[in-house]
Design a protein around this motif. Structure first.
Motif, PDB file in Angstrom:
ATOM      1  N   GLY A  64       0.806  -1.211   0.000  1.00 42.39           N
ATOM      2  CA  GLY A  64       0.000   0.000   0.000  1.00 42.39           C
ATOM      3  C   GLY A  64       0.834   1.253   0.000  1.00 42.39           C
ATOM      4  N   LEU A  65       2.040   1.173  -0.609  1.00 44.00           N
ATOM      5  CA  LEU A  65       3.008   2.272  -0.550  1.00 44.00           C
ATOM      6  C   LEU A  65       3.132   2.953  -1.906  1.00 44.00           C
ATOM      7  N   ILE A  66       3.048   4.270  -1.920  1.00 45.88           N
ATOM      8  CA  ILE A  66       3.306   5.049  -3.129  1.00 45.88           C
ATOM      9  C   ILE A  66       4.796   5.368  -3.158  1.00 45.88           C
ATOM     10  N   ASN A  67       5.518   4.736  -4.078  1.00 48.60           N
ATOM     11  CA  ASN A  67       6.978   4.852  -4.116  1.00 48.60           C
ATOM     12  C   ASN A  67       7.417   5.654  -5.336  1.00 48.60           C
ATOM     13  N   LEU A  68       7.596   6.962  -5.160  1.00 47.55           N
ATOM     14  CA  LEU A  68       8.065   7.793  -6.265  1.00 47.55           C
ATOM     15  C   LEU A  68       9.533   7.561  -6.582  1.00 47.55           C
ATOM     16  N   ALA A  69      10.272   6.902  -5.695  1.00 45.97           N
ATOM     17  CA  ALA A  69      11.705   6.677  -5.900  1.00 45.97           C
ATOM     18  C   ALA A  69      11.978   5.443  -6.750  1.00 45.97           C
ATOM     19  N   HIS A  70      10.936   4.795  -7.261  1.00 46.19           N
ATOM     20  CA  HIS A  70      11.145   3.585  -8.065  1.00 46.19           C
ATOM     21  C   HIS A  70      11.960   3.896  -9.330  1.00 46.19           C
ATOM     22  N   GLY A  71      11.748   5.072  -9.904  1.00 48.63           N
ATOM     23  CA  GLY A  71      12.531   5.464 -11.070  1.00 48.63           C
ATOM     24  C   GLY A  71      14.004   5.649 -10.748  1.00 48.63           C
ATOM     25  N   SER A  72      14.318   6.000  -9.508  1.00 50.85           N
ATOM     26  CA  SER A  72      15.721   6.142  -9.111  1.00 50.85           C
ATOM     27  C   SER A  72      16.417   4.793  -9.078  1.00 50.85           C
ATOM     28  N   LEU A  73      15.696   3.729  -8.736  1.00 50.80           N
ATOM     29  CA  LEU A  73      16.267   2.384  -8.756  1.00 50.80           C
ATOM     30  C   LEU A  73      16.533   1.933 -10.191  1.00 50.80           C
ATOM     31  N   TYR A  74      15.683   2.354 -11.119  1.00 52.85           N
ATOM     32  CA  TYR A  74      15.922   2.156 -12.551  1.00 52.85           C
ATOM     33  C   TYR A  74      17.238   2.810 -12.960  1.00 52.85           C
ATOM     34  N   MET A  75      17.454   4.032 -12.481  1.00 55.31           N
ATOM     35  CA  MET A  75      18.690   4.757 -12.780  1.00 55.31           C
ATOM     36  C   MET A  75      19.899   4.072 -12.154  1.00 55.31           C
ATOM     37  N   ILE A 130      17.939  12.658  -3.318  1.00 54.08           N
ATOM     38  CA  ILE A 130      19.148  12.063  -2.748  1.00 54.08           C
ATOM     39  C   ILE A 130      19.845  11.173  -3.762  1.00 54.08           C
ATOM     40  N   PHE A 131      19.082  10.323  -4.437  1.00 58.26           N
ATOM     41  CA  PHE A 131      19.670   9.433  -5.441  1.00 58.26           C
ATOM     42  C   PHE A 131      20.272  10.233  -6.595  1.00 58.26           C
ATOM     43  N   SER A 132      19.580  11.272  -7.040  1.00 56.03           N
ATOM     44  CA  SER A 132      20.071  12.061  -8.174  1.00 56.03           C
ATOM     45  C   SER A 132      21.385  12.752  -7.839  1.00 56.03           C
ATOM     46  N   GLU A 133      21.423  13.415  -6.684  1.00 53.52           N
ATOM     47  CA  GLU A 133      22.648  14.125  -6.313  1.00 53.52           C
ATOM     48  C   GLU A 133      23.774  13.154  -5.962  1.00 53.52           C
ATOM     49  N   GLY A 134      23.429  12.028  -5.331  1.00 58.21           N
ATOM     50  CA  GLY A 134      24.447  11.025  -5.028  1.00 58.21           C
ATOM     51  C   GLY A 134      25.054  10.430  -6.287  1.00 58.21           C
ATOM     52  N   THR A 135      24.194  10.153  -7.283  1.00 54.45           N
ATOM     53  CA  THR A 135      24.696   9.615  -8.555  1.00 54.45           C
ATOM     54  C   THR A 135      25.563  10.636  -9.275  1.00 54.45           C
ATOM     55  N   ARG A 136      25.130  11.900  -9.243  1.00 53.73           N
ATOM     56  CA  ARG A 136      25.933  12.960  -9.879  1.00 53.73           C
ATOM     57  C   ARG A 136      27.278  13.121  -9.172  1.00 53.73           C
ATOM     58  N   TRP A 137      27.295  12.957  -7.852  1.00 53.40           N
ATOM     59  CA  TRP A 137      28.542  13.079  -7.088  1.00 53.40           C
ATOM     60  C   TRP A 137      29.491  11.931  -7.409  1.00 53.40           C
ATOM     61  N   ILE A 138      28.970  10.723  -7.609  1.00 54.67           N
ATOM     62  CA  ILE A 138      29.817   9.552  -7.871  1.00 54.67           C
ATOM     63  C   ILE A 138      30.271   9.502  -9.324  1.00 54.67           C
ATOM     64  N   PHE A 139      29.334   9.713 -10.266  1.00 53.91           N
ATOM     65  CA  PHE A 139      29.632   9.495 -11.685  1.00 53.91           C
ATOM     66  C   PHE A 139      29.803  10.782 -12.476  1.00 53.91           C
ATOM     67  N   GLY A 140      29.470  11.913 -11.884  1.00 55.77           N
ATOM     68  CA  GLY A 140      29.553  13.163 -12.612  1.00 55.77           C
ATOM     69  C   GLY A 140      28.267  13.463 -13.363  1.00 55.77           C
ATOM     70  N   SER A 141      28.236  14.623 -14.005  1.00 57.08           N
ATOM     71  CA  SER A 141      27.034  15.074 -14.702  1.00 57.08           C
ATOM     72  C   SER A 141      26.965  14.610 -16.145  1.00 57.08           C
ATOM     73  N   PHE A 142      28.052  14.074 -16.678  1.00 56.38           N
ATOM     74  CA  PHE A 142      28.055  13.663 -18.072  1.00 56.38           C
ATOM     75  C   PHE A 142      27.477  12.260 -18.219  1.00 56.38           C
ATOM     76  N   PRO A 143      26.744  11.997 -19.286  1.00 61.16           N
ATOM     77  CA  PRO A 143      26.140  10.674 -19.464  1.00 61.16           C
ATOM     78  C   PRO A 143      27.184   9.594 -19.713  1.00 61.16           C
ATOM     79  N   LEU A 144      26.854   8.374 -19.328  1.00 59.45           N
ATOM     80  CA  LEU A 144      27.668   7.205 -19.629  1.00 59.45           C
ATOM     81  C   LEU A 144      27.024   6.420 -20.764  1.00 59.45           C
ATOM     82  N   TYR A 145      27.802   5.542 -21.378  1.00 60.62           N
ATOM     83  CA  TYR A 145      27.284   4.767 -22.501  1.00 60.62           C
ATOM     84  C   TYR A 145      27.596   3.295 -22.289  1.00 60.62           C
ATOM     85  N   LEU A 146      26.593   2.483 -22.523  1.00 63.74           N
ATOM     86  CA  LEU A 146      26.711   1.034 -22.392  1.00 63.74           C
ATOM     87  C   LEU A 146      26.585   0.434 -23.777  1.00 63.74           C
TER      88      LEU A 146
END
Length: 305
Positions: free
Chosen positions: A35-46, A106-122
């Motif tokens: 019964g939880l509304i989880n807006l952070a689910h997209g952050s787990l995708y990221m 938190i996830f967005s800023e943490g990811t930017r701090w670890i990987f930087g602002s530039f996109p990565l490519y797989l």
């Protein structure tokens, strides 16, 4: 429009749909059981996408990248559930929305701090790159077919998990009456953690798979999260079948709408105007579809009455 182009767009819609299913399946499980509304689910995708890109860049192995995406997203899900989400089950939905929105930041800023602002490519591995010839001499990218296949296999696995295993019985029981199964001795906290980790892993897998056909960047999960919410509203909250059907409907409606509407409007207006008008209307089609479904089925196609 040729029949070959139409078939290619149908396959694109299926690929988009199964990607949405991987997101929506975990989201509908979490909402249906907890019964939880989880807006952070997209952050787990990221998280899954960045983990896959980082591991692929370090090892050169695509399979290890997929495993890393599953593991990283599941671990992140467990940590989030134990530290934050567990305190929100008995709170108002507004509190859940505010807390999980904070997690997005938190996830967005943490990811930017670890990987930087530039996109990565797989990169797509050589054994999955290039086109494959389908019946009718249709050339279609092999990797997109693999995404469709993986999504359908995951759907089959989830159906078996929910319907044939003891864990699935507990998940269905928790969705119906969590107080009763707690009274029967089931550890609700452990069950919730498992469900949340499963949903997070599916979101991470979706991010990793899509990361190979687009750039991996901060904030990539939020647009997909919006579509995943549309899917579970159409399919019905808590229903895996509804998530699959709703995902395919949304994927096909969006993809075919963006392809067919400019062609349709092009029959009675200039090409540039037809493209603009067609694209504008196509972007609204999935929401029109959601509204029509809710008019006739307020709980969704497969939602409980």
């Amino acid at each position: 429009m040729t029949i070959i182009l139409l078939i290619e767009q149908v396959l694109n819609g299926l690929q988009f749909g199964v990607m949405l299913f991987l997101m929506a399946a975990g989201l509908t499980l979490v909402f249906g059981v907890m019964g939880l509304i989880n807006l952070a689910h997209g952050s787990l995708y990221m998280v899954g996408a960045f983990a896959a890109a980082a591991v692929a860049g370090a090892t050169g192995s695509f399979l290890l990248a997929m495993a890393a995406a599953l593991g990283a997203a599941a671990i992140a899900g467990v940590i989030v559930e134990m530290l934050v989400i567990r305190r929100l089950y008995d709170r108002d939905h507004l509190d859940q929305v505010l807390a999980t929105f904070a997690l997005i930041l938190i996830f967005s800023e943490g990811t930017r701090w670890i990987f930087g602002s530039f996109p990565l490519y797989l990169n797509i591995p050589p054994y999955l790159s290039g086109p494959i010839t389908l019946p009718g001499d249709i050339q279609y990218p092999l990797y997109r077919l693999v995404i469709i296949g993986v999504g359908l296999l995951v759907a089959a696995g989830l159906f078996l998990l929910i319907s044939r295993t003891r864990l699935g019985i507990r998940i269905r029981a928790g969705e119906s009456d969590r107080e009763m199964i707690a009274a029967l001795g089931v550890n609700i906290s452990v069950l919730y953690t498992i469900v949340f980790a499963l949903g997070a892993a599916l979101a991470g897998l979706a991010g990793a798979l899509v990361g190979a056909i687009q750039s991996v960047q901060v904030g990539m999960g939020e647009p997909v999260l919006i579509l995943a919410f549309v899917v579970i509203v159409i399919g019905g909250i808590g229903s895996i079948t509804g998530a699959l059907v709703g995902s395919l409907l949304v994927g096909l409606t969006d993809t075919l709408g963006r392809t067919l509407l400019p062609v349709l409007f092009g029959t009675f207006m200039e090409a540039s105007a037809a493209t603009t008008v067609g694209a504008a209307i196509a972007s609204m089609l999935i929401y029109i579809l959601m509204a029509v479904v809710l008019i006739f089925r307020p709980t969704g196609l497969y939602g409980a009455r």
